[in-house]
Design a protein around this motif. Structure first.
Motif, PDB file in Angstrom:
ATOM      1  N   GLY A   1       0.814  -1.225  -0.063  1.00 30.77           N
ATOM      2  CA  GLY A   1       0.014  -0.061  -0.015  1.00 30.77           C
ATOM      3  C   GLY A   1       0.846   1.170  -0.057  1.00 30.77           C
ATOM      4  N   THR A   2       0.271   2.200   0.896  1.00 34.17           N
ATOM      5  CA  THR A   2       1.149   3.613   0.524  1.00 34.17           C
ATOM      6  C   THR A   2       2.275   3.771   0.867  1.00 34.17           C
ATOM      7  OG1 THR A   2      -0.171   4.326   2.594  1.00 34.17           O
ATOM      8  CG2 THR A   2      -1.087   4.911   0.642  1.00 34.17           C
ATOM      9  N   ALA A   3       2.705   2.900   2.052  1.00 31.93           N
ATOM     10  CA  ALA A   3       4.095   2.773   2.657  1.00 31.93           C
ATOM     11  C   ALA A   3       5.194   2.512   1.633  1.00 31.93           C
ATOM     12  CB  ALA A   3       4.122   1.818   3.590  1.00 31.93           C
ATOM     13  N   THR A   4       4.745   1.685   0.686  1.00 35.19           N
ATOM     14  CA  THR A   4       5.774   1.261  -0.199  1.00 35.19           C
ATOM     15  C   THR A   4       5.538   1.756  -1.679  1.00 35.19           C
ATOM     16  OG1 THR A   4       4.833  -0.905  -0.654  1.00 35.19           O
ATOM     17  CG2 THR A   4       6.525  -0.663   1.052  1.00 35.19           C
ATOM     18  N   TRP A   5       4.377   2.398  -1.901  1.00 34.17           N
ATOM     19  CA  TRP A   5       3.742   2.959  -3.321  1.00 34.17           C
ATOM     20  C   TRP A   5       4.723   3.450  -4.153  1.00 34.17           C
ATOM     21  CZ3 TRP A   5       0.288   1.012  -6.516  1.00 34.17           C
ATOM     22  CH2 TRP A   5       0.089   1.774  -7.607  1.00 34.17           C
ATOM     23  N   ASP A   6       5.306   4.632  -3.496  1.00 34.61           N
ATOM     24  CA  ASP A   6       6.433   5.537  -4.286  1.00 34.61           C
ATOM     25  C   ASP A   6       7.642   4.599  -4.734  1.00 34.61           C
ATOM     26  OD1 ASP A   6       4.684   7.463  -4.400  1.00 34.61           O
ATOM     27  OD2 ASP A   6       5.511   8.634  -2.619  1.00 34.61           O
ATOM     28  N   GLN A   7       8.030   3.930  -3.719  1.00 37.06           N
ATOM     29  CA  GLN A   7       9.379   3.106  -3.984  1.00 37.06           C
ATOM     30  C   GLN A   7       9.031   2.111  -5.032  1.00 37.06           C
ATOM     31  OE1 GLN A   7      12.566   3.617  -2.612  1.00 37.06           O
ATOM     32  NE2 GLN A   7      11.527   5.303  -2.560  1.00 37.06           N
ATOM     33  N   SER A   8       7.773   1.400  -5.263  1.00 40.52           N
ATOM     34  CA  SER A   8       7.475   0.502  -5.962  1.00 40.52           C
ATOM     35  C   SER A   8       7.415   1.136  -7.457  1.00 40.52           C
ATOM     36  CB  SER A   8       6.073  -0.101  -5.595  1.00 40.52           C
ATOM     37  OG  SER A   8       6.120  -1.013  -4.419  1.00 40.52           O
ATOM     38  N   ILE A   9       6.922   2.401  -7.604  1.00 45.14           N
ATOM     39  CA  ILE A   9       6.787   3.009  -8.855  1.00 45.14           C
ATOM     40  C   ILE A   9       8.174   3.272  -9.482  1.00 45.14           C
ATOM     41  CG2 ILE A   9       6.111   5.033 -10.101  1.00 45.14           C
ATOM     42  CD1 ILE A   9       3.910   3.034  -9.697  1.00 45.14           C
TER      43      ILE A   9
END
Length: 342
Positions: A244-252
């Protein structure tokens, strides 16, 4: 029968171990004597309550079930009383265009055992005949109950939605989760290079033993920086996202040009954002994934029975200690599945 019953949403204290009526089955249903029922994050959401989802109360949770058939309905022909079974968690109408096409997880009436309908945190559960899967005799009841939801979900994400190809780089978030530990095994079987994340060294070592080639401690390392270093600044073709949001930016940020991110959950929050310029200029694909089809689960069960895939069992609790099991899962220290023994 004894069962875990929720009369109101809230903390683990709302999980009451009490007497409940044995379910009455319809002509196309079976009654299963539950031997083990694995927990999922879905159980936590059901217990806490979900916005805009009316879960009928009182409610019995539990989606991942193994046991023995105690009774069969008048129209049941493919299974018999006394037979050991693993249950497919997904329940659909069986009549709509999606169901007829074998895409039952797209059925508008699709649900899970233990979600809108009563589940397996009890001595008995009823379910449709079509949900009964052959039992993998190489597994205990506890191990068998650890297979369906997470392996079906991981398979649908990697193979059906992301269309993983041999040799591709894949980033798997949350290696210690049920979906994460299943995804590592599936990706390894398909010849991918696997980068797995977890929050401590013990979990990372277990991820390596499952088949991960590179490890990232998300508490001490920046995921996207490590992915760029490992891949020579290329990024990964596939990200398996369920945090979810905790990792979203890093995933993208970890995606290669034309990379595919597949998400099946939002454990840490759902209000994710993305720069659309980054999305179109790098030609990225964002894919939603929900459960999987019974046909996919059937394929998974064959691979489990042959030993190619194996559930990862972390810890068991007696059914009466379901509240403690929820607290343990919420703490996030597990690697693999937490299972209730009935």
């Amino acid at each position: 029968m004894k069962a875990i019953v929720i009369h109101q949403h809230g903390s683990p204290e709302v999980l009451k171990f009490e007497d409940a009526p044995v379910p009455a089955i319809r002509a196309n249903e079976v009654l299963v004597r539950v031997r083990a029922c694995a927990l999922n994050h879905l159980d936590l959401w059901v217990r806490r309550g979900l916005p805009n989802v009316a879960i009928p109360l009182p409610h019995i949770p539990g989606s991942d079930i193994s046991g023995e058939i105690a009774e069969i309905g008048a129209d049941v022909t493919t299974v018999r009383a006394g037979q050991k079974v693993v249950l497919a968690p997904g329940v659909s109408c069986g009549k709509c265009a999606a169901c007829i096409a074998g895409l039952d997880n797209r059925c508008r009436k699709f649900s899970n055992l233990g979600y809108i309908i009563d589940g397996g945190d009890a001595e008995f559960v009823r379910c449709p005949e079509v949900n009964c899967l052959p039992y993998p005799e190489n597994l205990s009841f506890e191990e068998a109950a650890s297979v369906p939801l997470v392996f079906q979900t991981a398979w649908h994400m990697l193979i059906t939605r992301a269309q993983l190809q041999p040799g591709e780089d894949v980033l798997i978030l949350g290696a210690g989760s049920g979906v994460g530990s299943a995804a590592i095994q599936i990706a390894a079987m398909f010849g991918a290079r696997i980068i797995a994340t977890a929050g401590n060294e013990a979990k990372l070592e277990k991820a390596r033993q499952l088949g991960a080639h590179h490890l990232v401690n998300h508490k001490t390392q920046k995921i996207s920086d490590e992915v760029r270093r490992i891949t020579g600044k290329k990024g990964v073709e596939v990200v398996i996202e369920h945090v979810g949001t905790a990792t979203w930016d890093q995933s993208i940020a970890s995606l290669a040009p034309a990379g595919r991110l597949v998400t099946c959950g939002a454990t840490t929050g759902y209000d994710a954002k993305i720069d659309l310029r980054f999305l179109f200029s790098r030609q990225l694909s964002l894919l939603g994934s929900y459960m999987g089809t019974k046909a996919e689960l059937s394929s998974v069960m064959k691979l489990v029975a042959s030993g190619h895939l194996r559930p990862v069992l972390d810890r068991t609790f007696p059914l009466a200690e379901c509240a403690d099991a929820h607290r343990y899962l919420e703490a996030g220290e597990q690697f693999g599945k937490v299972v209730l023994v009935v």
